[in-house]
Design a protein around this motif. Sequence first.
Motif, PDB file in Angstrom:
ATOM      1  N   ILE A  99       0.840  -1.205   0.000  1.00 52.66           N
ATOM      2  CA  ILE A  99       0.000   0.000   0.000  1.00 52.66           C
ATOM      3  C   ILE A  99       0.872   1.251   0.000  1.00 52.66           C
ATOM      4  O   ILE A  99       0.638   2.181  -0.781  1.00 52.66           O
ATOM      5  CB  ILE A  99      -0.991  -0.008   1.188  1.00 52.66           C
ATOM      6  CG1 ILE A  99      -2.032  -1.096   0.953  1.00 52.66           C
ATOM      7  CG2 ILE A  99      -1.651   1.359   1.366  1.00 52.66           C
ATOM      8  CD1 ILE A  99      -2.971  -1.338   2.119  1.00 52.66           C
ATOM      9  N   ASN A 100       1.890   1.282   0.839  1.00 47.80           N
ATOM     10  CA  ASN A 100       2.801   2.437   0.865  1.00 47.80           C
ATOM     11  C   ASN A 100       3.525   2.601  -0.467  1.00 47.80           C
ATOM     12  O   ASN A 100       3.742   3.725  -0.921  1.00 47.80           O
ATOM     13  CB  ASN A 100       3.816   2.308   1.995  1.00 47.80           C
ATOM     14  CG  ASN A 100       3.176   2.436   3.355  1.00 47.80           C
ATOM     15  OD1 ASN A 100       2.102   3.008   3.505  1.00 47.80           O
ATOM     16  ND2 ASN A 100       3.844   1.910   4.363  1.00 47.80           N
ATOM     17  N   LYS A 101       3.881   1.490  -1.076  1.00 50.62           N
ATOM     18  CA  LYS A 101       4.569   1.551  -2.371  1.00 50.62           C
ATOM     19  C   LYS A 101       3.666   2.187  -3.425  1.00 50.62           C
ATOM     20  O   LYS A 101       4.111   3.050  -4.194  1.00 50.62           O
ATOM     21  CB  LYS A 101       4.994   0.146  -2.802  1.00 50.62           C
ATOM     22  CG  LYS A 101       5.689   0.090  -4.145  1.00 50.62           C
ATOM     23  CD  LYS A 101       6.047  -1.348  -4.477  1.00 50.62           C
ATOM     24  CE  LYS A 101       6.543  -1.492  -5.887  1.00 50.62           C
ATOM     25  NZ  LYS A 101       6.843  -2.882  -6.223  1.00 50.62           N
ATOM     26  N   VAL A 102       2.406   1.787  -3.442  1.00 46.33           N
ATOM     27  CA  VAL A 102       1.461   2.349  -4.408  1.00 46.33           C
ATOM     28  C   VAL A 102       1.248   3.842  -4.139  1.00 46.33           C
ATOM     29  O   VAL A 102       1.244   4.659  -5.068  1.00 46.33           O
ATOM     30  CB  VAL A 102       0.118   1.573  -4.377  1.00 46.33           C
ATOM     31  CG1 VAL A 102      -0.949   2.288  -5.191  1.00 46.33           C
ATOM     32  CG2 VAL A 102       0.323   0.155  -4.893  1.00 46.33           C
ATOM     33  N   ILE A 103       1.111   4.208  -2.883  1.00 45.26           N
ATOM     34  CA  ILE A 103       0.951   5.631  -2.529  1.00 45.26           C
ATOM     35  C   ILE A 103       2.164   6.424  -2.993  1.00 45.26           C
ATOM     36  O   ILE A 103       2.018   7.509  -3.581  1.00 45.26           O
ATOM     37  CB  ILE A 103       0.720   5.794  -1.010  1.00 45.26           C
ATOM     38  CG1 ILE A 103      -0.674   5.271  -0.639  1.00 45.26           C
ATOM     39  CG2 ILE A 103       0.880   7.253  -0.585  1.00 45.26           C
ATOM     40  CD1 ILE A 103      -0.913   5.147   0.850  1.00 45.26           C
ATOM     41  N   ASN A 104       3.359   5.888  -2.759  1.00 44.57           N
ATOM     42  CA  ASN A 104       4.585   6.564  -3.207  1.00 44.57           C
ATOM     43  C   ASN A 104       4.595   6.752  -4.720  1.00 44.57           C
ATOM     44  O   ASN A 104       4.965   7.822  -5.225  1.00 44.57           O
ATOM     45  CB  ASN A 104       5.831   5.793  -2.771  1.00 44.57           C
ATOM     46  CG  ASN A 104       6.039   5.807  -1.262  1.00 44.57           C
ATOM     47  OD1 ASN A 104       5.446   6.619  -0.548  1.00 44.57           O
ATOM     48  ND2 ASN A 104       6.875   4.908  -0.788  1.00 44.57           N
ATOM     49  N   LYS A 105       4.193   5.712  -5.450  1.00 43.49           N
ATOM     50  CA  LYS A 105       4.165   5.786  -6.922  1.00 43.49           C
ATOM     51  C   LYS A 105       3.157   6.839  -7.390  1.00 43.49           C
ATOM     52  O   LYS A 105       3.443   7.605  -8.309  1.00 43.49           O
ATOM     53  CB  LYS A 105       3.822   4.423  -7.536  1.00 43.49           C
ATOM     54  CG  LYS A 105       4.869   3.365  -7.327  1.00 43.49           C
ATOM     55  CD  LYS A 105       6.018   3.561  -8.265  1.00 43.49           C
ATOM     56  CE  LYS A 105       6.993   2.409  -8.128  1.00 43.49           C
ATOM     57  NZ  LYS A 105       8.227   2.664  -8.842  1.00 43.49           N
TER      58      LYS A 105
END
Length: 174
Positions: free
Chosen positions: A159-165
């Motif tokens: 989830i954090n990775k997607v938010i960062n992207k």
Amino acid sequence: MEKIKGNVFCFKDDVDTDQILPGYAMSSPEEELKNFALKGSCIPKFAELVNKGDIILAGENFGCGSSREQAPVAIRQSGVGVIIAKSFARIFRRNAINIGLPVLTSDYVDEIKEDLSDGDVLEVDIDKLKVTNINKNKSYQLNELTDVTLETLQAGGLINKVINKLNEKGCKNG
């Protein structure tokens, strides 16, 4: 990534999700799952003994059994900093990475276990793929991670990775 340093809990092969999080705990609220972590294993008092940053060292097929997503959540919530095993059940591994719980493999698990003494502390450097027994000043190699896996762990989960992207692309979250 920061180095992970902690005491070690050793497990054998085929620790299944029923041992990691017994069925009777499945209806518990998510924030209470840590109280049941590894309750069905050879260390039933694990949840009472574990401290933040501690390390699980296991054999083959850690996390086998059902696909219960709560099993890695319980381990992460208990404070475990990393799990090192010879191998992981595929879906357990994916669920752990998705929540940001480092799960690493090593061809040297047996050697690490043989060299351990009571009270030894391990330090895991994910970036250098190295685990070191601090007390004995002896290091062991960890197996490589894919770039995608490393990026997901560095972000703290999927989830954090997607938010960062999305943020990189100028999208506002929330």
